[in-house]
Design an enzyme around this catalytic site. Structure first.
Site, short mmCIF file in Angstrom:
data_model
loop_
_atom_site.label_atom_id
_atom_site.label_comp_id
_atom_site.label_asym_id
_atom_site.label_seq_id
_atom_site.Cartn_x
_atom_site.Cartn_y
_atom_site.Cartn_z
N GLY A 59 78.34 8.45 26.88
CA GLY A 59 78.75 8.02 25.56
C GLY A 59 78.41 9.06 24.51
O GLY A 59 77.64 9.99 24.75
N CYS A 60 78.97 8.89 23.32
CA CYS A 60 78.79 9.89 22.27
C CYS A 60 77.39 9.87 21.70
O CYS A 60 76.71 10.91 21.62
CB CYS A 60 79.84 9.72 21.17
SG CYS A 60 80.01 8.03 20.54
N TYR A 61 76.88 8.69 21.31
CA TYR A 61 75.50 8.61 20.83
C TYR A 61 74.52 9.10 21.90
O TYR A 61 73.63 9.91 21.60
CB TYR A 61 75.14 7.17 20.44
CG TYR A 61 75.67 6.70 19.11
CD1 TYR A 61 75.41 7.41 17.93
CD2 TYR A 61 76.40 5.52 19.00
CE1 TYR A 61 75.87 6.95 16.70
CE2 TYR A 61 76.87 5.06 17.79
CZ TYR A 61 76.60 5.78 16.64
OH TYR A 61 77.06 5.32 15.43
N THR A 92 74.88 11.25 24.27
CA THR A 92 74.93 12.70 24.42
C THR A 92 74.05 13.38 23.38
O THR A 92 73.23 14.26 23.70
CB THR A 92 76.38 13.20 24.31
OG1 THR A 92 77.14 12.70 25.42
CG2 THR A 92 76.45 14.72 24.32
N SER A 93 74.21 12.99 22.13
CA SER A 93 73.44 13.65 21.07
C SER A 93 71.94 13.37 21.21
O SER A 93 71.11 14.24 20.93
CB SER A 93 73.93 13.18 19.68
OG SER A 93 73.59 11.82 19.44
#
Length: 347
Positions: free
Chosen positions: A150-152, A154-155
């Site tokens: 997911g995007c969150y 990953t960061s």
């Protein structure tokens, strides 16, 4: 011969970003695409920015016909929809990259807790690999099913990985404040993404129960080799793209800024899409927009004794479609940067 690519669920933002990036990939060719809402029409009807770049009619989906002649299929579908298709692809020997959530959480009971439904193919969970190349590159190279993060997550995971893997910080009291552009919510209009509501606004949402928490805690616990609990608060901000995560942690030993810099440089020395920043050049979403980079700055706050990690990505690229292509490159033995050597769009 080029890798022959199919995309199921091409209509959304991640599907469109896959197309945009793959059109410039020297060793891959998009052969087939499909979605429920645009079947029978040219794909540029839903992605008009690509007119003149591609001429491809979305197929009426019939799985056997669709899969014929493909080497890899990207699934850009909501959770619950990917798993049954991934099973058929797996059985037919076609590699799968799932941009949805169905294979990210390895425990079927945990998946049921966070997504409030039973996993339809739990037997495939051990066969899938979590697709974070900076951590699992070797495993990805052998995988038949890759669960694109997911995007969150990953960061956040990339921001914390060096600290947890090297036992620099406490597993407790990890506080994460993440802010995302509206495209992270997808194309479907909701009350909070409606323009008059999000414009000139900033809001927190799904505090304490965001579905990405399970995925984040799973991966952080694996890095730490012990359970990790987080306080994660996502925010929606009135811009199209980008995620900035600010992460607050407590060191368990004496540490200096020099120690942190050296730790991150060593951990990410062979990771082409990690760019390390410093206190005078803290990560900004504008610097990564349109690119597959993750910009990270670990900062030691001498006054409080805390470490603050800042991490920025484009949620549609490194947080979704770009990372998916990075995974494809690794699965097929290509240079992981192939088709992704793009700087951020600035200003």
């Amino acid at each position: 011969m080029k890798i022959r690519v199919g995309i199921i669920g091409v209509t959304g933002y991640t599907g469109g970003e896959l197309l945009r990036l793959l059109l410039n990939h020297p060793q891959a060719e998009v052969k087939k695409v499909t979605s429920r809402s645009n079947a029978g029409n040219d794909v540029t009807q839903v992605h008009p920015n690509l007119k003149g770049q591609i001429c491809l009619v979305e197929e009426q989906f019939q799985i056997d016909a669709f899969l014929e002649g493909l080497d890899v299929v990207f699934l850009a579908l909501p959770h619950e929809k990917s798993a049954p298709l991934a099973k058929e692809l797996y059985q037919k020997g076609i590699k799968v990259i799932d941009l949805g959530a169905d294979f990210r959480i390895k425990d079927s009971e945990a998946y049921e807790y966070w997504y409030e439904l039973k996993h339809s193919c739990p037997e495939l969970l051990p066969e899938s690999v979590y697709g974070l190349p900076e951590i699992y590159k070797d495993e990805i190279s052998k995988a038949k099913i890759v669960a694109n993060p997911g995007c969150y997550p990953t960061s956040i995971i990339l921001g914390l990985a060096p600290l947890l893997a090297n036992e620099v910080i406490s597993n407790e009291n990890i506080i994460i404040d993440s802010k995302s552009g509206v495209s992270g919510a997808g194309k479907t209009l909701t009350d909070i993404t409606h323009f008059p509501n999000i414009n000139e606004n900033l809001l927190a949402y799904k505090v304490g129960n965001h579905r990405h928490i399970g995925e984040i805690e799973q991966e952080l616990s694996l890095l730490s080799k012990s359970p990790v609990l987080i306080n994660f608060t996502p925010h929606l901000i009135p811009m199209n793209r980008g995620i900035l995560s600010s992460i607050y942690v407590t060191p368990i030993a004496n540490v200096t800024q020099k120690d942190l810099d050296e730790l991150y440089q060593e951990f990410y020395k062979n990771c082409p899409f990690i760019r390390l920043r410093d206190k005078d050049n803290l990560p900004q979403t504008k610097w990564v927009q349109g690119s597959n980079y993750c910009d990270i700055a670990p900062i030691f706050d001498e006054r409080t004794g805390k470490i603050i990690v800042f991490s920025a990505i484009d949620n549609l690229v490194k947080g979704a479609s770009g990372q998916a292509i990075q995974n494809m490159n690794i699965m097929f033995g290509l240079d992981e940067t192939s088709g992704l050597k793009l700087g951020g769009i600035y200003p």
